[in-house]
Design a protein around this motif. Structure first.
Motif, PDB file in Angstrom:
ATOM      1  N   ASN A  78       5.376 -21.336 -20.528  1.00 52.11           N
ATOM      2  CA  ASN A  78       5.617 -20.114 -19.764  1.00 52.11           C
ATOM      3  C   ASN A  78       6.986 -20.022 -19.118  1.00 52.11           C
ATOM      4  O   ASN A  78       7.273 -19.041 -18.439  1.00 52.11           O
ATOM      5  CB  ASN A  78       4.549 -19.967 -18.668  1.00 52.11           C
ATOM      6  N   ASN A  79       7.862 -21.019 -19.310  1.00 54.36           N
ATOM      7  CA  ASN A  79       9.098 -20.973 -18.527  1.00 54.36           C
ATOM      8  C   ASN A  79      10.317 -20.425 -19.254  1.00 54.36           C
ATOM      9  O   ASN A  79      11.397 -20.369 -18.696  1.00 54.36           O
ATOM     10  CB  ASN A  79       9.415 -22.340 -17.916  1.00 54.36           C
ATOM     11  N   THR A  80      10.183 -20.020 -20.521  1.00 56.79           N
ATOM     12  CA  THR A  80      11.250 -19.288 -21.203  1.00 56.79           C
ATOM     13  C   THR A  80      10.608 -18.185 -22.036  1.00 56.79           C
ATOM     14  O   THR A  80       9.453 -18.306 -22.451  1.00 56.79           O
ATOM     15  CB  THR A  80      12.096 -20.187 -22.131  1.00 56.79           C
ATOM     16  N   GLN A  81      11.383 -17.142 -22.300  1.00 59.65           N
ATOM     17  CA  GLN A  81      10.837 -16.009 -23.054  1.00 59.65           C
ATOM     18  C   GLN A  81      10.485 -16.419 -24.469  1.00 59.65           C
ATOM     19  O   GLN A  81       9.485 -15.963 -25.043  1.00 59.65           O
ATOM     20  CB  GLN A  81      11.842 -14.862 -23.077  1.00 59.65           C
ATOM     21  N   PHE A 134       3.943 -18.516 -27.927  1.00 57.57           N
ATOM     22  CA  PHE A 134       2.601 -18.840 -27.453  1.00 57.57           C
ATOM     23  C   PHE A 134       1.668 -17.637 -27.586  1.00 57.57           C
ATOM     24  O   PHE A 134       0.557 -17.745 -28.125  1.00 57.57           O
ATOM     25  CB  PHE A 134       2.694 -19.306 -26.005  1.00 57.57           C
ATOM     26  N   GLU A 135       2.118 -16.486 -27.111  1.00 57.31           N
ATOM     27  CA  GLU A 135       1.261 -15.292 -27.126  1.00 57.31           C
ATOM     28  C   GLU A 135       0.965 -14.816 -28.543  1.00 57.31           C
ATOM     29  O   GLU A 135      -0.152 -14.396 -28.845  1.00 57.31           O
ATOM     30  CB  GLU A 135       1.924 -14.185 -26.302  1.00 57.31           C
ATOM     31  N   ILE A 136       1.961 -14.888 -29.427  1.00 62.63           N
ATOM     32  CA  ILE A 136       1.737 -14.486 -30.820  1.00 62.63           C
ATOM     33  C   ILE A 136       0.740 -15.422 -31.487  1.00 62.63           C
ATOM     34  O   ILE A 136      -0.146 -14.985 -32.229  1.00 62.63           O
ATOM     35  CB  ILE A 136       3.068 -14.467 -31.591  1.00 62.63           C
ATOM     36  N   THR A 137       0.867 -16.711 -31.221  1.00 58.72           N
ATOM     37  CA  THR A 137      -0.050 -17.694 -31.814  1.00 58.72           C
ATOM     38  C   THR A 137      -1.482 -17.437 -31.356  1.00 58.72           C
ATOM     39  O   THR A 137      -2.424 -17.497 -32.156  1.00 58.72           O
ATOM     40  CB  THR A 137       0.376 -19.124 -31.447  1.00 58.72           C
ATOM     41  N   PHE A 160      15.449 -26.417 -25.395  1.00 60.83           N
ATOM     42  CA  PHE A 160      16.321 -27.063 -24.414  1.00 60.83           C
ATOM     43  C   PHE A 160      17.619 -26.275 -24.271  1.00 60.83           C
ATOM     44  O   PHE A 160      18.090 -26.032 -23.154  1.00 60.83           O
ATOM     45  CB  PHE A 160      16.608 -28.505 -24.839  1.00 60.83           C
ATOM     46  N   THR A 161      18.195 -25.853 -25.396  1.00 66.31           N
ATOM     47  CA  THR A 161      19.437 -25.078 -25.365  1.00 66.31           C
ATOM     48  C   THR A 161      19.223 -23.751 -24.645  1.00 66.31           C
ATOM     49  O   THR A 161      20.073 -23.307 -23.871  1.00 66.31           O
ATOM     50  CB  THR A 161      19.939 -24.817 -26.795  1.00 66.31           C
ATOM     51  N   GLU A 162      18.064 -23.135 -24.870  1.00 68.89           N
ATOM     52  CA  GLU A 162      17.767 -21.874 -24.180  1.00 68.89           C
ATOM     53  C   GLU A 162      17.651 -22.102 -22.678  1.00 68.89           C
ATOM     54  O   GLU A 162      18.093 -21.273 -21.876  1.00 68.89           O
ATOM     55  CB  GLU A 162      16.474 -21.271 -24.705  1.00 68.89           C
ATOM     56  N   GLY A 163      17.082 -23.241 -22.290  1.00 64.95           N
ATOM     57  CA  GLY A 163      16.985 -23.569 -20.871  1.00 64.95           C
ATOM     58  C   GLY A 163      18.361 -23.702 -20.228  1.00 64.95           C
ATOM     59  O   GLY A 163      18.581 -23.254 -19.096  1.00 64.95           O
ATOM     60  N   ILE A 164      19.288 -24.327 -20.947  1.00 67.56           N
ATOM     61  CA  ILE A 164      20.659 -24.453 -20.443  1.00 67.56           C
ATOM     62  C   ILE A 164      21.299 -23.076 -20.333  1.00 67.56           C
ATOM     63  O   ILE A 164      21.972 -22.765 -19.344  1.00 67.56           O
ATOM     64  CB  ILE A 164      21.488 -25.367 -21.363  1.00 67.56           C
TER      65      ILE A 164
END
Length: 259
Positions: free
Chosen positions: A75-78, A84-87, A141-145
């Motif tokens: 839940n912490n990145t789009q 998750f929601e699509i799955t 991880f890259t998206e988090g950065i």
């Protein structure tokens, strides 16, 4: 016996041998032949309720709780949320935010095999795609950065490539431009800073070092779950590549500001 009958018989016997049920009073514990990210058998729990949908089959929150312990929060990145929601929708699985449970409901026991199959497929896809797929984990991880840099007003360009001494293009996850007071910074994100991972990380920097001689070389290492190995640290430092621990980002982020 025809081959199709043989296959059917063998498959039924395999299911019988590898699928076990244990009555625990309020629920039935089901041990399946499928494994999770730890290669442990996935267990599900069947609860019978006196409601409109009397049967609930759940993982009791196990998979999502395990992923969170390993640093993967859906839940912490789009990107994670969308995946998750699509799955969940694809497999018809529901999610209880309070308990982290993944579960399915059904009205008759005849629906049990199909609903269990859908729940297992959903669990396996979530655990596999979010945890064991290297590209997905590195991307997360890259998206988090990226999100962190944007909140801290760090100016950067993503995924820029430069031709190195070998004649090959070397791509860096983030490039921070030079300013009157600071040099250009070439940054790579490393999700697993283990001792055996330094070679692939180091090569792009050494290939462009003579060409981008006025640039600073930086690795942001995810040390949340895997400590930065001494060999990883020393190998990069020896080539004047600075290693910044992700867990200490509040200490170094201001150094990346160009003004």
């Amino acid at each position: 016996m025809e081959l199709t009958n043989q296959l059917s018989t063998l498959f039924d016997q395999w299911n019988k041998d590898h699928l076990s049920f244990k009555n625990q009073g309020d629920f039935i514990e089901i041990t399946t032949p499928f494994v999770d990210m730890h290669h442990d058998l996935i267990q599900l729990y069947l609860v019978e309720k006196k409601e409109k949908t009397p049967y609930v089959l759940t993982d009791d929150g196990y998979i999502l709780n395990e992923l969170q312990m390993l640093g993967v929060d859906v839940n912490n990145t789009q990107k994670r949320k969308d995946f998750f929601e699509i799955t969940l929708k694809v497999f018809g699985v529901e999610y209880n935010k309070n308990s982290n449970e993944l579960y399915v409901t059904f009205n008759t026991l005849e629906d049990y095999p199909k609903r269990q199959h859908n729940l297992l497929q959903c669990i396996i896809k979530i655990s596999d795609m979010l945890l064991t797929s290297k590209n997905t984990v590195v991307s997360i991880f890259t998206e988090g950065i990226t999100n962190y840099f944007e909140t801290k007003n760090v100016i950067f360009s993503p995924n820029l490539g430069f031709i190195g001494k070998t004649g090959n293009q070397q791509t860096f996850d983030f490039v921070i431009p030079h300013s009157p007071k600071k040099n250009e910074k070439l940054i790579k994100a490393v999700n697993k800073p283990a001792s055996d991972n330094y070679t692939n990380t180091l090569f792009p920097f050494t290939d462009v070092q003579s060409i981008r001689s006025n640039s600073e070389f930086i690795v942001i290492a995810n040390d949340v779950n895997t400590p930065i190995a001494d060999k990883f640290q020393s190998s990069l430092t020896n080539w004047e590549v600075k290693v910044l621990p992700w867990s200490q980002r509040e200490d170094w982020v201001n150094d990346l500001l160009i003004f």
